[in-house]
Design an enzyme around this catalytic site. Sequence first.
Site, PDB file in Angstrom:
ATOM      1  N   HIS A  76       0.845  -1.203   0.000  1.00  0.00           N
ATOM      2  CA  HIS A  76       0.000   0.000   0.000  1.00  0.00           C
ATOM      3  C   HIS A  76       0.874   1.244   0.000  1.00  0.00           C
ATOM      4  CE1 HIS A  76       0.548   0.971   4.331  1.00  0.00           C
ATOM      5  NE2 HIS A  76       0.506  -0.329   4.536  1.00  0.00           N
ATOM      6  N   ASP A  78      -0.291   4.480   0.937  1.00  0.00           N
ATOM      7  CA  ASP A  78      -0.645   5.511   1.909  1.00  0.00           C
ATOM      8  C   ASP A  78       0.167   5.336   3.183  1.00  0.00           C
ATOM      9  OD1 ASP A  78      -2.165   3.123   2.375  1.00  0.00           O
ATOM     10  OD2 ASP A  78      -3.484   4.233   3.717  1.00  0.00           O
ATOM     11  N   ASP A 108       6.644   1.084   6.695  1.00  0.00           N
ATOM     12  CA  ASP A 108       5.211   0.789   6.542  1.00  0.00           C
ATOM     13  C   ASP A 108       4.589   1.732   5.511  1.00  0.00           C
ATOM     14  OD1 ASP A 108       2.638  -0.147   6.912  1.00  0.00           O
ATOM     15  OD2 ASP A 108       2.334   0.932   8.779  1.00  0.00           O
ATOM     16  N   GLU A 142      -4.905   1.659   2.899  1.00  0.00           N
ATOM     17  CA  GLU A 142      -4.817   0.566   3.863  1.00  0.00           C
ATOM     18  C   GLU A 142      -4.868   1.082   5.295  1.00  0.00           C
ATOM     19  OE1 GLU A 142      -2.901  -2.327   6.603  1.00  0.00           O
ATOM     20  OE2 GLU A 142      -2.255  -0.295   6.107  1.00  0.00           O
ATOM     21  N   GLU A 143      -4.289   2.254   5.526  1.00  0.00           N
ATOM     22  CA  GLU A 143      -4.154   2.747   6.895  1.00  0.00           C
ATOM     23  C   GLU A 143      -5.492   3.153   7.524  1.00  0.00           C
ATOM     24  OE1 GLU A 143      -1.652   2.384   8.593  1.00  0.00           O
ATOM     25  OE2 GLU A 143       0.120   2.350   7.305  1.00  0.00           O
ATOM     26  N   GLU A 169       2.937  -7.496   3.492  1.00  0.00           N
ATOM     27  CA  GLU A 169       3.634  -7.086   4.705  1.00  0.00           C
ATOM     28  C   GLU A 169       3.228  -7.991   5.870  1.00  0.00           C
ATOM     29  OE1 GLU A 169       2.387  -3.234   6.138  1.00  0.00           O
ATOM     30  OE2 GLU A 169       0.288  -3.597   5.588  1.00  0.00           O
TER      31      GLU A 169
END
Length: 451
Positions: A76, A78, A108, A142-143, A169
């Site tokens: 991802h 974001d 991340d 995703e976040e 991840e």
Amino acid sequence: MSVITLRDEVTDLLQRLIRVDTTNPPGNETAAAELLREYLEASGVACELIAKVPERANLVARIPGGDGPSLLFLGHTDVVLADPAEWSVPPFSGELRDGQVWGRGALDMKGEVAANAVAIASLAREGFRPSGDLIFAATADEEVGDGFGLEWLCEAHPDAVRCDYAINEGGGARIELPDGRPIYEATVAEKMTAPFRLIVRGRSGHASMPGIADNALVKAARLIERLAAFRPEPQLGPEVEAFLSVLLGEVPPPQEAVERMRAVSPVGAEVVEALLVPTFSPTIVSASRKRNVIPAVCELEVDCRLLPGQHPEHVEPLIRAVLDAGSIAGGADDAQRRARGGDVDYELEWIEARGGTRSPIDTPLWRALDEWVAETEPGASAAPLACAGFTDSHWLREAFGTVAYGFFPSTDELPPEVAASLIHSADERIPAADLDLAVGWLRHAARAVLG
């Protein structure tokens, strides 16, 4: 004339990705997707941008193959908020310092996104012809999870991301045991996030005369204390059993697992502890909005994580027993509280339930992972584990039955406990050596599964 290595290539790409501010909200992931498309198309990789709204595009790239299995590299674009005042360097600078790339998203997970892109681009340049499609998806949102990323792709554009295998991840930490054996953990399952809300009611009144009111906040405090004090009975799932077997050479009883792990790996012990039980963490309290008004209603939100395979209906009776009695242990007082339904009236509402999926280990992708670990570091072993949080992998497992693993291998240049503390925190950074290692793993996986 200098030669550009894959390490140079992935380091440069990550630096450029970090400089694109994709803080979510608002996201603005299209800028990152366009950067990746330009990079990939220069290597002959076909790309498309798929967006629910123009500013929040997902990139899907592909080396088409035959009718063999398909493999997806997932990441991802974001990132979470970064306060520059807390950082040693500007968080969106992508600065390369002492062999490490600094910036929000380095761990991340723009580092893995960059490795995914370089792996598929380098394979395309070499003329790799997979037996099935090799896919790379760099997704949005995703976040936060407001429905702009992989969840939406699986629903609205399933053929774009449908795959048999996926690498995401959630794993890859290198743990060195006291006897010198290195272990690389790979996540093959994840806990379910199942937050719930407790609503406690009382009677309002002026705060100067507390005796005339029934303070809902004070009543809710009893429930908070009970949740905080509760220790569920530990249980071993298949992933934890396999992990313990690799690290300890045996599977101890669940009550002994954490202490046995702590003797060989304190970091591993912390992870195992969270994977033996469902967890209940009170995190948000909402009550009166004025200091001099005793609240008639108090709402408490609890971050609840369930073991793979568990669902809210499985644990709700347990939660209610804890809240009603303060303890599920035996005793006359507990029995009396159970009989009258507890001393605090409350309503329990489940907010959502996501994740909690698992993938089998006896697969070509796991064999490729196991083989790569053994070849890369003689004497090292791969150990399956579950993820205490959850990732986008569950959307693929639920939609297509995808075998999805979390594995982004790391060196010991940045110890796992340090790396874990930097995610979503200040001074996030990743060694360029880790990026190089990951590109090698991804290239190996593609050739092993699709060769």
